[in-house]
Design a protein around this motif. Structure first.
Motif, short mmCIF file in Angstrom:
data_model
loop_
_atom_site.label_atom_id
_atom_site.label_comp_id
_atom_site.label_asym_id
_atom_site.label_seq_id
_atom_site.Cartn_x
_atom_site.Cartn_y
_atom_site.Cartn_z
N ALA A 61 26.79 -2.99 -4.56
CA ALA A 61 27.37 -1.93 -5.39
C ALA A 61 26.31 -0.90 -5.77
O ALA A 61 26.58 0.31 -5.80
N THR A 62 25.11 -1.35 -6.06
CA THR A 62 24.02 -0.44 -6.41
C THR A 62 23.66 0.44 -5.23
O THR A 62 23.50 1.66 -5.37
N LEU A 63 23.56 -0.14 -4.04
CA LEU A 63 23.24 0.64 -2.84
C LEU A 63 24.35 1.64 -2.52
O LEU A 63 24.08 2.77 -2.12
N ALA A 64 25.60 1.24 -2.73
CA ALA A 64 26.72 2.15 -2.49
C ALA A 64 26.68 3.31 -3.49
O ALA A 64 26.94 4.47 -3.11
N LEU A 65 26.35 3.04 -4.73
CA LEU A 65 26.26 4.09 -5.74
C LEU A 65 25.13 5.06 -5.41
O LEU A 65 25.30 6.28 -5.50
N ILE A 66 23.99 4.55 -4.99
CA ILE A 66 22.87 5.41 -4.62
C ILE A 66 23.24 6.28 -3.41
O ILE A 66 22.96 7.48 -3.38
N ALA A 67 23.90 5.69 -2.41
CA ALA A 67 24.31 6.45 -1.23
C ALA A 67 25.30 7.54 -1.62
O ALA A 67 25.20 8.68 -1.13
N TYR A 68 26.24 7.24 -2.50
CA TYR A 68 27.20 8.24 -2.97
C TYR A 68 26.48 9.39 -3.66
O TYR A 68 26.75 10.57 -3.39
N GLN A 69 25.55 9.07 -4.57
CA GLN A 69 24.84 10.12 -5.30
C GLN A 69 24.00 10.97 -4.35
O GLN A 69 23.93 12.20 -4.51
N GLN A 70 23.39 10.37 -3.36
CA GLN A 70 22.60 11.14 -2.40
C GLN A 70 23.48 12.07 -1.56
O GLN A 70 23.10 13.21 -1.29
N ARG A 71 24.66 11.59 -1.17
CA ARG A 71 25.58 12.45 -0.42
C ARG A 71 26.01 13.65 -1.26
O ARG A 71 26.05 14.78 -0.78
#
Length: 77
Positions: free
Chosen positions: A45-55
């Motif tokens: 979930a943390t990695l998905a949140l980081i990926a979303y914010q970077q996008r």
């Protein structure tokens, strides 16, 4: 997906006194951080949140850059 747990609200004795800062307005993000229970994120979930914010940040960067380049192009003669 496994369920996440939430942190409990702090005890009144753990909350600092904000009387001296009474005139400072709170942002919506600050109110949400205090009022809503915050999930404890697991690694995926943390990695998905980081990926979303970077996008989202990259999309904003591209948009602002596109606008700036168009403005600079208008200044050319």
């Amino acid at each position: 997906m496994c369920p996440t747990t939430t942190r409990s609200l702090p005890a009144p004795s753990e909350v600092p006194c904000l009387d001296t800062y009474a005139s400072l307005p709170l942002s919506i993000a600050q109110v949400c951080l205090v009022a809503l229970p915050q999930p404890v994120l697991d690694l995926p979930a943390t990695l998905a949140l980081i990926a979303y914010q970077q996008r989202r940040n990259y999309a904003a960067y591209c948009s602002h850059r596109k606008r700036l380049l168009a403005q600079l192009q208008e200044l050319r003669w």
